[in-house]
Design an enzyme around this catalytic site. Structure first.
Site, PDB file in Angstrom:
ATOM      1  N   GLY A 209       0.839  -1.197   0.000  1.00  0.00           N
ATOM      2  CA  GLY A 209       0.000   0.000   0.000  1.00  0.00           C
ATOM      3  C   GLY A 209       0.872   1.245   0.000  1.00  0.00           C
ATOM      4  CB  ALA A 211      -0.989   6.393   2.202  1.00  0.00           C
ATOM      5  CB  VAL A 216       2.357  -0.583   4.340  1.00  0.00           C
ATOM      6  CG1 VAL A 216       2.428  -1.783   5.282  1.00  0.00           C
ATOM      7  CG2 VAL A 216       1.778   0.625   5.069  1.00  0.00           C
ATOM      8  CE  LYS A 231       1.681   5.003   8.065  1.00  0.00           C
ATOM      9  NZ  LYS A 231       0.494   5.403   8.865  1.00  0.00           N
ATOM     10  CG  ASP A 366      -7.663  10.154   6.729  1.00  0.00           C
ATOM     11  OD1 ASP A 366      -8.571  10.521   5.964  1.00  0.00           O
ATOM     12  OD2 ASP A 366      -6.485   9.981   6.367  1.00  0.00           O
TER      13      ASP A 366
END
Length: 599
Positions: A209, A211, A216, A231, A366
């Site tokens: 992932g 962002a 990650v 992360k 969020d």
């Protein structure tokens, strides 16, 4: 001497005419126009100078100076970290300014063009919105960092911006550019003090992932062999976060000066306050620990499907946590494949966030689909659900002041009931605004007619969406004024409500693939926790009063009445929720039996 001075005067004044600076005055003209005695000498000298310039082009020393400066700049860029930082910062500022200029030009052309009718204008506006949003999207993706975060804020502003903007920006929720391997290695060595190979037996260099602030990776710890998710913050943020934030603030300030009615300066203020917290993963680890404690009892007795990954260790820019495999909460195909009912997921998700907002007062602000995972239950035999909801990315939380939490619960109770007087009272207390009808529409994402008729639980029709979009443009200045006056914590609650509503609508529409769920269930759940928050506050207030004045029948009576109001409502809503689930289960069973017979 005299002729030398005059010749000098001829040489220094004549170019002014050649460069087209207008008609020369008496003191600006070449001397030969005043005194014919020196006409021949001045004219001849000037002709020679012009001929030399025409042959030589730019003076030789300017060429050498340009080459020298270019050489120095190139050398500094590749040898000086500070110089490279300045050059890159200027490049990023220029790119952001160019994007802003392109968008401004698009809307200038739109507004300066005459259209035969309103339909033609609306079509041109939608095309302009889409074209401008795509320009901004490409710019944000190119710049990365906090610009992606800004785009995520824009994608959540569905209560004011047209879908051409919010839909275009929604891809920024979890589709960003990854940091290259070499930069990841340098960051890990810098922050942890050891190489990645010293800590992990396995490290998947393809991120699972990416962002706006971090990416990650899946890995396996060398000491324990445990699978973990690592992360890592994008290193560029440390270098350019401050410059980018100043650029965003500058652009917003310029817009505000050009358009005094522009009321979105709070975007920069909010980012300036939130970003330092989000960029500190030690702070994120503390948030994850606290929300885990808040739900610990529910998780222990399997009263919730919510899971919070365990944090193993944390550095400022690196977070090592439990690895949990799953898919986004809006992945309906994944749910269908694993036999997960989207309606149940929606209900449990609503329940978890209702507890956060109205009871705990510690809120994940969020919850976009990229930050919430769904997976089959790890232990389905000992769980009332066949799925787990995994909440990740705990960088952005807010702790609600006690009175705000209670007033917010009472505001939502009034909204669900369509109680106009209650909406008016608590809109003032929560948002500090007298424009309660518009505030109610912003908060719920629904037209006032829907709110006042207590029909929040119905699905938003295309007609209502068009009305909301048109109203947003018509009341843009009023909406911007309301938003500019709201406390920033309330702005985050608005954003959270929008994201939760989006997930709820996606899951309820997805439920149509497997049957028909109950549209009222989400607001029934919210109503239960709003009522509980109100009761707990009233009870505490009356108990404090008893402790202060001693035994009093009037206070005891008020306590008993409040208890009855809450528990009668809570029982009624609980029974409605259970009956709804049983009816849905029965409908699913009948649907399955019919399908088997037909086969």
């Amino acid at each position: 001497m005299l002729s030398g001075r005059l010749l000098t005067r001829c040489r220094t004044t004549t170019p002014a005419l050649q460069k087209g600076r207008g008609t020369a005055t008496r003191w600006q003209r070449p001397l030969w126009q005043h005194n014919n005695k020196f006409n021949y000498n001045c004219y001849s000298t000037q002709t020679i100078v012009n001929n030399k310039r025409s042959k030589r082009g730019l003076p030789w020393y300017l060429g050498i100076a340009t080459l020298g400066m270019s050489g120095v700049a190139t050398t500094l860029y590749y040898t000086s970290e500070d110089a490279r930082h300045v050059f890159t910062a200027l490049q990023r500022c220029g790119k952001a300014g160019l994007v802003g200029t392109q968008v401004a030009w698009n809307y200038k052309v739109l507004l300066s063009t005459q259209y035969p009718n309103d339909e033609a204008y609306q079509l041109a506006k939608r095309e302009c919105d889409k074209r401008s949003a795509e320009i901004v999207l490409r710019g944000l993706q190119s710049l990365g960092g906090i610009y992606i975060k800004l785009g995520q804020h824009v994608s959540a502003m569905v209560y004011i911006l047209p879908p051409e903007w919010t839909d275009t920006m929604s891809v920024l929720q979890d589709r960003c550019e990854p940091t290259p391997e070499e930069e990841v290695r340098q960051l890990f060595l810098s922050d942890y003090g050891q190489a990645i190979e010293d800590i992990f037996d396995e490290f998947d260099w393809t991120p699972i992932g990416v962002a706006s602030l971090a990416q990650v990776h899946k890995a396996k710890l060398k000491k324990t062999g445990r699978e973990v998710a690592v992360k890592l913050q994008h290193p560029v943020l440390d270098e350019f976060c401050r410059v980018d934030m100043e650029t965003v603030t500058f652009i917003i300030d310029v817009i505000k000066k050009a358009f005094p009615e522009f009321g979105f300066a709070w975007l920069a203020d909010e980012m300036r306050e939130s970003l330092p917290r989000e960029l500190d993963f030690v702070h994120e680890a503390q948030n994850a620990k606290l929300v885990g404690q808040n739900f610990a009892e529910d998780i222990k007795y399997r009263r919730t499907a919510l899971l919070v990954p365990e944090v193993i260790w944390a550095k400022r820019r690196i977070l090592c946590m439990e690895f949990i495999e799953g898919s986004r909460i809006d992945d309906l195909d994944y749910m269908k494949k694993h036999g997960i009912n989207p309606a149940q997921v929606s209900a449990e998700f609503s329940e978890a966030f209702s507890k956060m907002i109205f009871l705990h007062g510690f809120v994940h602000c969020d919850p976009h689909p990229g930050n919430v995972l769904i997976r089959p239950a790890k232990d389905p035999k000992h769980s009332k659900f066949n799925f787990d909801i995994v909440l990740i990315d705990h960088g952005l939380y807010r702790e609600l002041p006690e009175q705000l939490r209670i007033d917010y619960a009472r505001l939502w109770t009034s909204l669900i009931r369509g109680d106009e007087e209650g909406i008016k009272k608590y809109a003032k207390r929560v948002g500090g605004t007298d424009t309660y009808q518009l505030f109610a529409s912003i908060l719920t994402g629904r037209a006032w007619e829907t709110v006042s008729s207590a029909n929040l639980s119905t699905v938003r029709s295309s007609t209502e969406l068009k009305v909301m979009s048109a109203g947003a443009m018509e009341y843009l200045v009023d909406i911007a004024d309301i938003l500019s006056r709201l406390p920033r914590i309330v702005l985050l609650l608005l954003k959270t409500s929008d994201l939760l509503r989006h997930i709820d609508e996606v899951l309820r529409m997805g439920d149509g693939q497997q049957g028909s769920g109950d549209d009222h269930l989400t607001y029934v759940i919210m109503g239960r926790y709003c009522a509980k928050a109100d009761w707990l506050d009233t009870r505490q207030h009356l108990l404090n009063k008893l402790a202060k004045i001693g035994f009093n029948w009037q206070v005891i009576k008020s306590l008993a009445i409040s208890w009855w109001h809450y528990y009668s409502l809570a029982v009624m809503l609980w029974m409605y929720q259970r009956a709804s689930r049983l009816a849905f289960a029965k409908q699913q069973l009948q649907h399955k039996q019919v399908k088997q017979v037909s086969q």
